[in-house]
Design an enzyme around this catalytic site. Structure first.
Site, short mmCIF file in Angstrom:
data_model
loop_
_atom_site.label_atom_id
_atom_site.label_comp_id
_atom_site.label_asym_id
_atom_site.label_seq_id
_atom_site.Cartn_x
_atom_site.Cartn_y
_atom_site.Cartn_z
N GLY A 12 11.29 -0.63 -14.28
CA GLY A 12 10.35 0.42 -14.66
C GLY A 12 10.36 1.59 -13.69
N GLY A 16 6.51 7.31 -13.65
CA GLY A 16 5.35 6.88 -12.89
C GLY A 16 5.65 6.50 -11.45
N GLY A 18 7.05 3.85 -10.24
CA GLY A 18 8.38 3.30 -10.02
C GLY A 18 9.40 4.38 -9.74
N SER A 143 -2.15 -6.04 -10.30
CA SER A 143 -3.31 -5.17 -10.50
C SER A 143 -4.56 -5.85 -9.97
CB SER A 143 -3.48 -4.86 -11.99
OG SER A 143 -4.67 -4.13 -12.23
N TYR A 166 -4.02 -7.68 -20.71
CA TYR A 166 -3.45 -7.04 -19.52
C TYR A 166 -3.88 -7.77 -18.25
CZ TYR A 166 -2.76 -3.51 -15.88
OH TYR A 166 -2.39 -2.85 -14.73
#
Length: 281
Positions: A12, A16, A18, A143, A166
């Protein structure tokens, strides 16, 4: 950690946080294996890194397909005989409270697959390469949004909510981190997880309908800390909130829950390479 000529895979990394991590590692002299679903965006990142004097290569794969995850691992092994750092960063967000349940190419709940199971499989496939390159590091980008896994309905078929999906997938990453750290003792490979920053200015956050209030640069600082800081030499199985060591949800420290998740994950990914199976037996 001296980064010159180190080989680093970042999933990824075409957008963003990454992307920022990839750019910084390239600027520091590392050979960056850039991963994304989109070849056009990926080529742009490779061009940026090379224009700044760095080395980068693009690997394209859709992590919602376990077959493509395996092809990604094969591509890594074909490109390099060593892997110094693996950063499992790719993921999909909540897409807001009204998100509908989606499934992966393999029929599994989509967020569990992309955010957790793909990284579990990719890591297992690349462990022999990481071990041969020791000292090496694995960083799982999780997260602060965490919710205990309901092992009676991991795929959330009874009552689906995008936020719950999530948060469960992100906690699964942390259980995996703690579990894998135990198994990798004595190998020279460490694995740690983190919450990089809250509501960064990323596509994932904007798609969830949230106004960003952290920068991707802040999140990149936290990821790079786990990937490169000498202070973390030999330290493993940890969870960080940004730059600060923290405690995750209590389920992460439940050995029985970790064993359940490992057994489930091995069953879901199906036949793997003999070496990979040995790592998780």
């Amino acid at each position: 950690m001296e980064l010159k000529d180190k080989t680093i895979l970042i999933t990824g990394s075409t957008d963003g946080v990454g992307r920022v991590v990839a750019q910084r590692l390239g600027a520091a002299g590392a050979r960056v294996l850039v991963h994304g679903r989109d070849a056009t965006g990926g080529k742009a990142v490779v061009t940026e890194i090379e224009a700044a004097g760095g080395k980068a290569e693009l690997l394209v794969a859709d992590l919602s397909s376990l077959a493509e995850v395996r092809r990604l691992a094969e591509a890594v092994r074909a490109r390099t005989n060593r892997l110094d750092i693996l950063i499992n960063n790719a993921g999909i967000g909540t897409a807001g409270q009204g998100a509908k349940r989606q499934v992966s190419a393999d029929g599994y709940e989509l967020r569990f697959t992309v955010n957790y199971l793909a990284g579990f499989l990719l890591t297992s496939e690349l462990l022999p390469l990481l071990t041969a390159s020791a000292p090496a590091r694995i960083v799982n980008v999780a997260s602060a949004g965490q919710q205990a896994i309901d092992f009676s309905d991991v795929m959330l078929t009874r009552s689906y909510d995008g936020v719950r999906a999530y948060c469960q997938s992100k906690l699964a990453q942390i259980l995996f981190t703690v579990d894998l750290a135990e198994q990798l003792k004595g190998t020279g490979v460490t694995v740690n997880a983190l919450h990089p920053a809250s509501y960064m200015n990323t596509t994932m956050v904007r798609q969830a309908g949230v106004t960003p209030w952290s920068s991707v640069e802040t999140g990149a600082d936290a990821i790079l800390n786990l990937a490169t800081s000498p202070a973390l030499d030999g330290r493993s199985g940890l969870y960080f909130d940004g730059l600060r060591e923290a405690r995750a949800d209590a389920q992460a420290y439940d050995a029985r829950a970790r064993q359940q998740l490992r057994a489930l994950s091995l069953d879901l990914i199906g036949p793997a390479s003999p070496t990979s199976k040995e790592q998780y037996s």
